[in-house]
Design an enzyme around this catalytic site. Structure first.
Site, PDB file in Angstrom:
ATOM      1  N   ASP A  76       0.850  -1.193   0.000  1.00 39.95           N
ATOM      2  CA  ASP A  76       0.000   0.000   0.000  1.00 39.95           C
ATOM      3  C   ASP A  76       0.887   1.245   0.000  1.00 39.95           C
ATOM      4  O   ASP A  76       1.887   1.323   0.724  1.00 39.95           O
ATOM      5  CB  ASP A  76      -0.927  -0.006   1.220  1.00 39.95           C
ATOM      6  CG  ASP A  76      -2.077   0.976   1.062  1.00 39.95           C
ATOM      7  OD1 ASP A  76      -3.227   0.524   0.893  1.00 39.95           O
ATOM      8  OD2 ASP A  76      -1.828   2.204   1.083  1.00 39.95           O
ATOM      9  N   ASN A 108     -13.087  -3.012   2.064  1.00 36.86           N
ATOM     10  CA  ASN A 108     -14.002  -1.870   2.111  1.00 36.86           C
ATOM     11  C   ASN A 108     -14.879  -1.915   0.869  1.00 36.86           C
ATOM     12  O   ASN A 108     -14.380  -2.088  -0.247  1.00 36.86           O
ATOM     13  CB  ASN A 108     -13.207  -0.565   2.144  1.00 36.86           C
ATOM     14  CG  ASN A 108     -12.411  -0.424   3.430  1.00 36.86           C
ATOM     15  OD1 ASN A 108     -12.882  -0.807   4.496  1.00 36.86           O
ATOM     16  ND2 ASN A 108     -11.211   0.116   3.341  1.00 36.86           N
ATOM     17  N   GLN A 127     -14.632   2.613   0.898  1.00 38.79           N
ATOM     18  CA  GLN A 127     -13.855   2.290  -0.303  1.00 38.79           C
ATOM     19  C   GLN A 127     -13.469   3.568  -1.035  1.00 38.79           C
ATOM     20  O   GLN A 127     -14.301   4.461  -1.234  1.00 38.79           O
ATOM     21  CB  GLN A 127     -14.691   1.387  -1.226  1.00 38.79           C
ATOM     22  CG  GLN A 127     -13.916   0.871  -2.431  1.00 38.79           C
ATOM     23  CD  GLN A 127     -14.712  -0.137  -3.256  1.00 38.79           C
ATOM     24  OE1 GLN A 127     -15.902  -0.373  -3.003  1.00 38.79           O
ATOM     25  NE2 GLN A 127     -14.067  -0.714  -4.250  1.00 38.79           N
ATOM     26  N   HIS A 186     -10.290  -5.042  -3.874  1.00 33.64           N
ATOM     27  CA  HIS A 186      -8.991  -5.384  -3.283  1.00 33.64           C
ATOM     28  C   HIS A 186      -9.177  -5.800  -1.830  1.00 33.64           C
ATOM     29  O   HIS A 186     -10.113  -5.353  -1.157  1.00 33.64           O
ATOM     30  CB  HIS A 186      -8.017  -4.205  -3.368  1.00 33.64           C
ATOM     31  CG  HIS A 186      -8.566  -2.922  -2.840  1.00 33.64           C
ATOM     32  ND1 HIS A 186      -9.457  -2.147  -3.545  1.00 33.64           N
ATOM     33  CD2 HIS A 186      -8.369  -2.281  -1.660  1.00 33.64           C
ATOM     34  CE1 HIS A 186      -9.782  -1.082  -2.833  1.00 33.64           C
ATOM     35  NE2 HIS A 186      -9.143  -1.138  -1.674  1.00 33.64           N
TER      36      HIS A 186
HETATM   37  P1  5GP Z   1      -9.811   1.501  -0.061  1.00 37.57           P
HETATM   38  O1  5GP Z   1      -9.960   2.798   0.680  1.00 37.57           O
HETATM   39  O2  5GP Z   1     -10.426   1.608  -1.442  1.00 37.57           O
HETATM   40  O3  5GP Z   1     -10.251   0.298   0.686  1.00 37.57           O
HETATM   41  O4  5GP Z   1      -8.239   1.292  -0.223  1.00 37.57           O
HETATM   42  C1  5GP Z   1      -7.484   1.854  -1.258  1.00 37.57           C
HETATM   43  C2  5GP Z   1      -6.052   1.714  -0.850  1.00 37.57           C
HETATM   44  O5  5GP Z   1      -5.248   1.938  -2.004  1.00 37.57           O
HETATM   45  C3  5GP Z   1      -5.611   2.752   0.197  1.00 37.57           C
HETATM   46  O6  5GP Z   1      -5.095   2.070   1.337  1.00 37.57           O
HETATM   47  C4  5GP Z   1      -4.556   3.570  -0.517  1.00 37.57           C
HETATM   48  O7  5GP Z   1      -3.477   3.955   0.318  1.00 37.57           O
HETATM   49  C5  5GP Z   1      -4.099   2.632  -1.626  1.00 37.57           C
HETATM   50  N1  5GP Z   1      -3.628   3.314  -2.806  1.00 37.57           N
HETATM   51  C6  5GP Z   1      -4.211   4.379  -3.431  1.00 37.57           C
HETATM   52  N2  5GP Z   1      -3.494   4.752  -4.492  1.00 37.57           N
HETATM   53  C7  5GP Z   1      -2.438   3.898  -4.550  1.00 37.57           C
HETATM   54  C8  5GP Z   1      -1.330   3.790  -5.445  1.00 37.57           C
HETATM   55  O8  5GP Z   1      -1.158   4.547  -6.401  1.00 37.57           O
HETATM   56  N3  5GP Z   1      -0.439   2.793  -5.192  1.00 37.57           N
HETATM   57  C9  5GP Z   1      -0.582   1.934  -4.148  1.00 37.57           C
HETATM   58  N4  5GP Z   1       0.364   1.005  -3.990  1.00 37.57           N
HETATM   59  N5  5GP Z   1      -1.612   2.005  -3.280  1.00 37.57           N
HETATM   60  C10 5GP Z   1      -2.524   2.989  -3.492  1.00 37.57           C
END
Ligand code: 5GP
Ligand code: ZN
Length: 114
Positions: free
Chosen positions: A30, A87, A94, A100
């Site tokens: 992440d 999420n 999310q 993911h």
């Molecule tokens: P969500 O909030 O959708 O459950 O999680 C999205 C996750 O993706 C977050 O923890 C965020 O830090 C991660 N994330 C967002 N953009 C990027 C990126 O460009 N590269 C990586 N490796 N992680 C990302």
């Protein structure tokens, strides 16, 4: 560019630390880790969220969890315990709309989550 950030990472159009890859899923560190170990296990196929995957992707969903557990074992967070998070949708928190699984470990997690 219309592709989502995870599709761009998979296409090597955006840099990321890819730590695992097979025919159907991949995993990255992440970019904004919330725990000492914080990986994302992601299907190659662009599925928006769990609600898009639940009906006809049971095999893929099982594989995502199996890979998450394998990575947790490899990162040595298995014995102390760890947390998997999916999420889903706006109220679920999310922010990237490509399914993911978060694999998080190396610290204590609280319940209920915030
Ligand atoms: P969500 O909030 O959708 O459950 O999680 C999205 C996750 O993706 C977050 O923890 C965020 O830090 C991660 N994330 C967002 N953009 C990027 C990126 O460009 N590269 C990586 N490796 N992680 C990302
Ligand atoms: Zn995508």
């Amino acid at each position: 560019m219309e592709r989502c950030i995870f599709c761009r990472i998979l296409a090597r159009q955006t840099p990321a630390k890819i730590v695992f890859e097979d025919d159907s899923v991949f995993a990255v560190e992440d970019i904004n880790p919330q725990s000492p170990v914080h990986l994302l296990v992601i299907p190659r196929e662009h599925l928006v969220s769990l609600k898009d995957a639940a009906a006809d992707r049971e095999g893929l969903l099982g594989h995502l969890l199996a890979v998450a557990a394998k990575l947790a074992r490899e990162r040595r967070i298995e014995s102390d315990g760890y947390r998997l998070v999916i999420n889903t949708g706006a109220l679920g928190g999310q922010s990237v709309f490509h399914l993911h699984v978060h694999v998080m470990g190396g610290r204590m997690f609280h319940w209920p989550p915030g």
